[in-house]
Design an enzyme around this catalytic site. Structure first.
Site, PDB file in Angstrom:
ATOM      1  CG  HIS A 158      13.313  -6.945 -11.575  1.00 32.79           C
ATOM      2  ND1 HIS A 158      14.103  -7.665 -12.558  1.00 32.79           N
ATOM      3  CD2 HIS A 158      13.770  -5.582 -12.008  1.00 32.79           C
ATOM      4  CE1 HIS A 158      14.820  -7.199 -13.470  1.00 32.79           C
ATOM      5  NE2 HIS A 158      14.707  -5.969 -12.989  1.00 32.79           N
ATOM      6  CB  VAL A 166      -1.436   4.327  -6.709  1.00 32.69           C
ATOM      7  CG1 VAL A 166      -0.375   3.103  -6.938  1.00 32.69           C
ATOM      8  CG2 VAL A 166      -2.557   4.147  -7.821  1.00 32.69           C
ATOM      9  CB  VAL A 216      -3.272   3.344   9.200  1.00 30.39           C
ATOM     10  CG1 VAL A 216      -3.202   2.715  10.562  1.00 30.39           C
ATOM     11  CG2 VAL A 216      -4.577   2.721   8.462  1.00 30.39           C
ATOM     12  CG  HIS A 223      14.163  -3.660  -6.869  1.00 32.22           C
ATOM     13  ND1 HIS A 223      14.991  -4.261  -7.801  1.00 32.22           N
ATOM     14  CD2 HIS A 223      12.840  -3.627  -7.666  1.00 32.22           C
ATOM     15  CE1 HIS A 223      14.388  -4.336  -9.010  1.00 32.22           C
ATOM     16  NE2 HIS A 223      13.143  -3.916  -9.001  1.00 32.22           N
TER      17      HIS A 223
END
Length: 700
Positions: free
Chosen positions: A607, A125, A274, A564
């Site tokens: 985070h 996104v 790509v 993460h």
């Protein structure tokens, strides 16, 4: 596969807009507004100064900064599209990862956690992970980033990154001073920016039980930090969120792209993949080959040239995948896939790290009111919550949470942490690493292990994260795993999603660490202050007491990812399995750099959102500096850019004779000064030291 090269002047049919999108305000956007945000392939130029591969979090930061120079053209190619769903900017979106914004990928079975597979959290996104994450906006400790520097990355310690943490942020005083005073929320504005793009503040609500939990942490030897973002994100601390004063998500899309979208020199192409970076005979990255999303292999492709540099920002998942498809990666893998080898870099796709988490469950017999479940059990309180939200206050203002314990191993296991360190250092590294690791990669892991085990023995670096917001149950998140995973293309179909193997808990040290965390959690729940809540253990269960019993629980309760993932194109010396230099240039080729989360060599105990902004901001400065100097944006050196044995590693040095003794000098691009810099301050001729900010300088 049919190809269309724009340099020939051919155009392709414009993509169709699949549907009208919604803006954050909730109103429908017309075609004209959408087209101001994106271009169709028929409007592509034959060449751009810069091509940024990926319009996620890092890609939009870099594109914004590069396009600040109106003389430079910038193209961003993004596989995903815009998410204009109104709810996606609300705090409630922090606990929801919508499938529409994710790649559809699942990991291979994980033997270390009972052969479970897991969802791979990789955003597809515009805005990337910053569009869908939990909005906890913390940083790692200073030691986390100083560890990067110890791996041969001069300028990437905390003092070198702090200006970019600040540059990317704008701190806003919390809107409810009564909440601040009641909960004793503290902060230090000096470590945040005042006019950066991403807005940061503390949610105007704290569950009463959170204050009790802070007190209980203090009772078991975990003090409360005044400001964790000052390099002290260990022990217990309040965590801000990346939200604006109206409590809405402040992220790469609305803070970096939207303000720049009207620039005539910035173009964003969405819904395109790509396929490869194409190189000249001299191994210079000169173009990208792209293909419309959803079209079958063999469909038409487009080739777009880059005059200055191609910057990969496709994330931990697809940056290594694109490199591998382009002929940059492990020779054996590329040969098996029939891909000509441009640069044999075994580290591409290796070194995968995440924060695996085990869920521990307690219940309170005498919980305080209100608590996180009160809105489901008390109609009067539920109505009050809705009324408060009309003022952007109350429980609905909280994202994933606003407080964390990031606990050093020395605190979690004060009598046994040294045994864990000894066990780790005694291992034969190849035993628990992917079988594809080369001698160079094994050497690199040994260097990482030295640094990791030092952090295991440190009181200023957290090993486990314990999120808390008043509730009794939570995830125990392993912040510094010893296990390493891989991202590898499928040799029978290079354009299929790659194979993801986290290797979760493969190294038994990770199990030992998790057991230490579970025992510490029990000790925290037994603290005097917690007894007013009446905590009772449900899982693992009080009958599980031995390491063997708890090891079985770890396997059953652990998940591979907390979204993460990182480190798959690591910034390390090439002879240690690294992929990019401290200038973020890919080894063995020129004109190609990486500016995303994949360059991290060791995952920080935090985070990752705030860290990615800092990386991208610094990457943009490095790219612009290269262009301004007129130097070739690349490196073909196969030698390490710095040593790996000193506390603060330095780039290669030469010797200059002075009146008394040799003085080490810095070569081109080397850091030569700034607050906290311990290395050489003299540049090799003909370069001079140019101060870029109070913390960082380079030989130019």
């Amino acid at each position: 596969m049919p190809r269309i090269n724009l340099s020939s002047g051919l155009l392709v049919v414009a993509i169709h807009l699949l549907a009208l999108s919604r803006a954050s305000s909730g109103t429908y956007l017309g075609r004209d507004e959408l087209m101001r945000r994106q271009i169709d392939p028929g409007a592509l130029k034959a060449a751009y100064d810069y091509i940024v591969v990926g319009g996620g979090q890092s890609g939009l930061v870099i594109a914004n900064r590069l396009s600040e120079d109106a003389t430079k053209t910038v193209l961003v190619v993004e596989y995903g599209t815009f998410d204009d769903t109104p709810g996606q900017v609300e705090p409630s979106s922090a606990t929801n990862y919508p499938a529409r914004d994710l790649f559809n990928v699942t990991s291979v079975p994980q033997p270390g956690i009972g052969n479970k597979t897991g969802t791979v959290y990789a955003a597809a996104v515009v805005g990337g992970g910053s569009t869908i994450n939990g909005m906890l906006f913390d940083r790692g400790s200073a030691e986390d980033y100083d560890n990067w520097e110890k791996l041969g990355n001069a300028g990437w310690g905390f003092s070198g990154l702090l200006p970019y943490f600040k540059k990317s942020t704008r701190f806003n005083t919390p809107i409810d001073p009564a909440v601040v005073a009641d909960a004793n929320i503290t902060w230090d504005t000096s470590v945040y920016g005042t006019d950066g793009p991403v807005q940061v503040t503390y949610p105007p609500w704290v569950w009463p039980g959170t204050k009790i939990q802070f007190q209980a942490f203090n009772e078991v030897g975990v003090p409360t930090q005044v400001e964790a973002a000052a390099g002290k994100s260990y022990n217990a601390f309040w965590v801000p969120s990346n939200v604006d004063p109206n409590g809405r998500r402040s992220y790469a899309r609305n803070q970096y792209f939207d303000p720049a979208k009207s620039r005539p020199n910035l173009s964003l192409l969405v819904n395109y993949r790509v396929n490869e970076v194409l190189f000249s005979s001299a191994k210079r990255a000169q173009s990208v080959r792209i293909q419309a999303r959803g079209t079958a292999n063999g469909a038409a492709t487009i080739t777009v040239n880059a005059n200055t540099e191609i910057v990969l920002c496709a994330g931990w998942l697809h940056t290594p995948h694109i490199l591998q498809r382009s002929g940059v990666g492990p020779k054996a893998l590329l040969t098996a896939a029939g891909i000509p080898v441009i640069s044999d870099l075994p580290g591409v796709g290796s070194n995968l790290q995440d924060h695996p988490a085990a869920f521990i469950q307690f219940a309170y017999r005498t919980d305080v009111f209100p608590n996180p479940s009160s809105a489901q059990t008390n109609a009067t309180f539920a109505a009050w919550v809705q009324q408060q939200w009309t003022q952007r206050k109350g429980p609905l203002s909280v994202t994933t949470g606003n407080s964390l314990g990031t606990i050093p191993l020395t605190t979690m296991n004060p009598t046994g942490y040294q045994d864990i360190i000894t066990k780790a250092l005694a291992q034969t590294p190849a035993t628990y690493l992917p079988k594809t690791y080369t001698a160079e990669q094994l050497s690199g892991f040994v260097e990482q292990r030295k640094i990791l085990t030092a952090s295991y023995g440190s009181s200023t670096n957290g090993i486990f994260e314990i999120p808390f917001s008043g509730g009794a149950s939570t995830a125990l998140c392993l912040d510094k795993p010893m296990s390493r995973g891989t991202v590898t293309l499928r040799t029978t179909d290079r354009y299929a999603e790659p194979s993801i193997d986290y290797n979760t808990n493969i190294n038994p040290v990770d199990v030992d660490l998790t057991i230490s965390a579970a025992r510490f959690y029990r000790r925290w729940m037994a603290a005097p202050s917690m007894q007013q809540l009446g905590p009772t253990e449900q899982s693992p269960g009080t009958s599980l007491t031995t390491d063997a019993q708890l090891s079985t629980w770890v396997s059953s309760s652990m998940g591979s990812s907390t979204a993460h993932a990182c480190c798959t194109s690591a910034m390390m010396p090439q002879n240690l399995g690294g992929v990019v230099s401290p200038e973020l240039l890919v080894y063995g080729v020129t004109g190609l750099s990486v500016g995303d989360i994949s360059v991290i060599p060791l995952i920080p105990a935090t985070h990752t959102c705030a860290t990615v902004y800092a990386i991208a901001e610094k990457a943009a400065d490095l790219i612009k500096t290269r262009a301004a100097s007129g130097g070739d944006p690349g490196t073909t050196s196969s030698t390490p850019t710095s040593t790996t044995t000193s506390t603060t590693s330095q780039p290669p040095t030469t010797t200059t004779t002075t009146t008394t003794a040799p003085v080490p000098t810095q070569t081109h691009w080397g850091q030569c000064g700034g607050q906290g810099w311990q290395g050489p301050r003299v540049c090799a001729s003909p370069f001079t030291c140019q101060v870029l900010n109070p913390f960082y300088s380079q030989c130019l």
